[in-house]
Design a protein around this motif. Structure first.
Motif, PDB file in Angstrom:
ATOM      1  N   ILE A  74     -22.204  33.318  95.697  1.00 53.58           N
ATOM      2  CA  ILE A  74     -23.168  32.509  94.972  1.00 53.58           C
ATOM      3  C   ILE A  74     -24.593  32.943  95.336  1.00 53.58           C
ATOM      4  N   GLU A  75     -25.453  33.010  94.342  1.00 53.26           N
ATOM      5  CA  GLU A  75     -26.814  33.498  94.555  1.00 53.26           C
ATOM      6  C   GLU A  75     -27.701  32.492  95.282  1.00 53.26           C
ATOM      7  N   ALA A  76     -27.139  31.321  95.586  1.00 61.02           N
ATOM      8  CA  ALA A  76     -27.862  30.390  96.448  1.00 61.02           C
ATOM      9  C   ALA A  76     -28.039  30.946  97.857  1.00 61.02           C
ATOM     10  N   ILE A  77     -27.164  31.868  98.264  1.00 64.46           N
ATOM     11  CA  ILE A  77     -27.246  32.414  99.621  1.00 64.46           C
ATOM     12  C   ILE A  77     -28.516  33.238  99.818  1.00 64.46           C
ATOM     13  N   PRO A  78     -28.770  34.270  98.993  1.00 65.84           N
ATOM     14  CA  PRO A  78     -30.032  34.989  99.182  1.00 65.84           C
ATOM     15  C   PRO A  78     -31.250  34.106  98.926  1.00 65.84           C
ATOM     16  N   ALA A  79     -31.117  33.105  98.055  1.00 67.78           N
ATOM     17  CA  ALA A  79     -32.231  32.189  97.817  1.00 67.78           C
ATOM     18  C   ALA A  79     -32.538  31.364  99.071  1.00 67.78           C
ATOM     19  N   ALA A  80     -31.496  30.957  99.775  1.00 67.98           N
ATOM     20  CA  ALA A  80     -31.691  30.205 101.014  1.00 67.98           C
ATOM     21  C   ALA A  80     -32.353  31.070 102.078  1.00 67.98           C
TER      22      ALA A  80
END
Length: 310
Positions: A74-80
Motif C-alpha cells: 500500500i502506498e500509505a507506507i512511503p507516504a508515512a
C-alpha cells in the motif's frame, strides 16, 4: 471536558508518556478509486496540522495491500515515511485464506523495500478487523477464533527475525465480540485489544448524545475488565455529522462536536491510545453516513465541521 466515574478502570490503560493519537484511513476514496502516495501524504499532513489541536501524528491502516492489486505494498507506507507518520498496521483477514497470504506477502515486501525507515514508524500490528463480529452475523463474512489465532501465528512467524519482531500484535473488534466467551482464546494470542465503540450504532440501548458518554465508557471498561491485563487501544470511535437517526442518536455537527470534546479530549487527557474515525469520509461524493471531521473537498482548503479545541 468531563471525566466520568465509569472511566476509573480506563486510567490503568494510560501511561506517563503521551499516548498515540491517530485516524483510521481507508485504502480507497468514496468512489472506489485507489489512494496514491500523494493522497495519503496530503491526508497525513492535514492530520498533523489540525486547527486548535495537536499531536495527531499516527494512522491506522486496514490493509497492507494497495487497492486494486493482489499484493502490492500500500502506498500509505512511503507516504508515512515521507511525513514521519507512525503506523498501526492492519492486515485484512476475512474472505478466504488467500487474504492473509496476500497480506503477509505485502508486509514482507514493505520490510524488504523500505527497511527501518518503515519499521521504525510501526507502533503495532492488527491482525484482522471486526472479523469475530462479522462471523457472528449470518449476512456477513468474517472468521472464527481458531482461524484468527492461526493467522496471528502466521504473522508472528512472518516478522520473526525482522525489524518488526517484538512489535505488539493485536486484534481489533467490537467489545461484545471480546465479551463472547467462545472468543476468549484470541485474547491469549495477542498483545493488545483494539476496541471499536460507536454509541451512535447502539440502537438497542439509550444512545442519545446525552447517553453517549456512558455507552462508550461502559463498553471500554467491559473490554478492559476481560483483557487479562493487556492494554486496550481505542481503534475506532466517532459520531457522524450526517446520516439517519439511529434510535435516539441524531447525526449532526453539533452532536459530533459534543462527542469529540467529551470522548476524544478525554482519551487524550488520560493517555489512552486512540484512532478516531475519521478525518474525511466524503471525498469524491457524499457518504450516506459521514463520520468525517472535514467535508468533501481539498483538506487544506475546507474547514472542519466544528471546532476541534478541547
Amino acid at each position: 471536558m468531563r471525566f466520568s466515574t465509569l472511566a476509573g478502570l480506563a486510567a490503568v490503560a494510560g501511561s506517563a508518556s503521551a499516548a498515540i493519537q491517530g485516524f483510521n484511513t481507508g485504502a480507497f476514496f468514496l468512489d472506489q478509486s485507489a489512494k496514491k502516495q500523494v493522497d495519503f501524504a496530503y491526508e497525513f499532513r492535514r492530520a498533523q496540522n489540525l486547527p486548535n489541536t495537536s499531536g495527531w501524528t499516527s494512522t491506522r491502516l486496514y490493509t497492507m495491500i494497495q487497492w486494486g492489486t493482489a499484493s502490492d505494498v500500500i502506498e500509505a507506507i512511503p507516504a508515512a515515511i515521507e511525513t514521519k507518520t507512525s503506523l498501526l498496521l492492519g492486515l485484512w483477514t476475512s474472505g478466504s485464506s488467500q487474504a492473509i497470504t496476500n497480506e503477509i506477502t505485502a508486509l514482507k515486501a514493505a520490510i524488504n523495500t523500505y527497511g527501518t525507515a518503515f519499521t521504525d514508524l510501526v507502533v503495532g500490528i492488527s491482525v484482522g478487523s471486526e472479523d469475530l463480529y462479522r462471523d457472528s452475523k449470518p449476512d456477513e463474512i468474517g472468521i472464527g477464533p481458531a482461524t484468527l489465532i492461526d493467522y496471528i501465528s502466521q504473522v508472528r512467524n512472518a516478522i520473526a527475525g525482522t525489524p518488526l519482531e517484538g512489535k505488539p500484535v493485536g486484534h481489533v473488534d467490537t467489545y461484545d465480540s471480546f465479551l463472547n466467551g467462545t472468543n476468549s482464546a484470541v485474547i491469549d494470542a495477542i498483545d493488545w485489544l483494539g476496541f471499536d465503540g460507536y454509541p451512535y450504532w447502539e440502537s438497542n440501548n439509550a444512545n442519545s448524545i446525552g447517553d453517549a458518554h456512558e455507552r462508550f465508557w461502559e463498553g471500554y471498561n467491559k473490554t478492559l475488565a476481560l483483557s487479562k491485563g493487556k492494554p486496550v487501544w481505542v481503534t475506532e470511535t466517532g459520531w457522524p455529522v450526517s446520516g439517519p437517526t439511529q434510535n435516539q442518536a441524531v447525526a449532526n455537527a453539533e452532536n459530533a462536536q459534543i462527542y469529540w470534546q467529551d470522548i476524544a479530549c478525554n482519551l487524550v487527557a488520560q493517555n489512552i491510545n486512540i484512532f478516531w474515525y475519521t478525518l474525511q469520509e466524503s471525498q469524491m461524493g457524499q457518504a450516506a453516513i459521514d463520520f468525517g471531521l472535514f467535508p468533501a473537498g481539498d483538506l487544506f482548503q475546507v474547514e472542519p465541521y466544528f471546532n476541534l479545541a478541547c
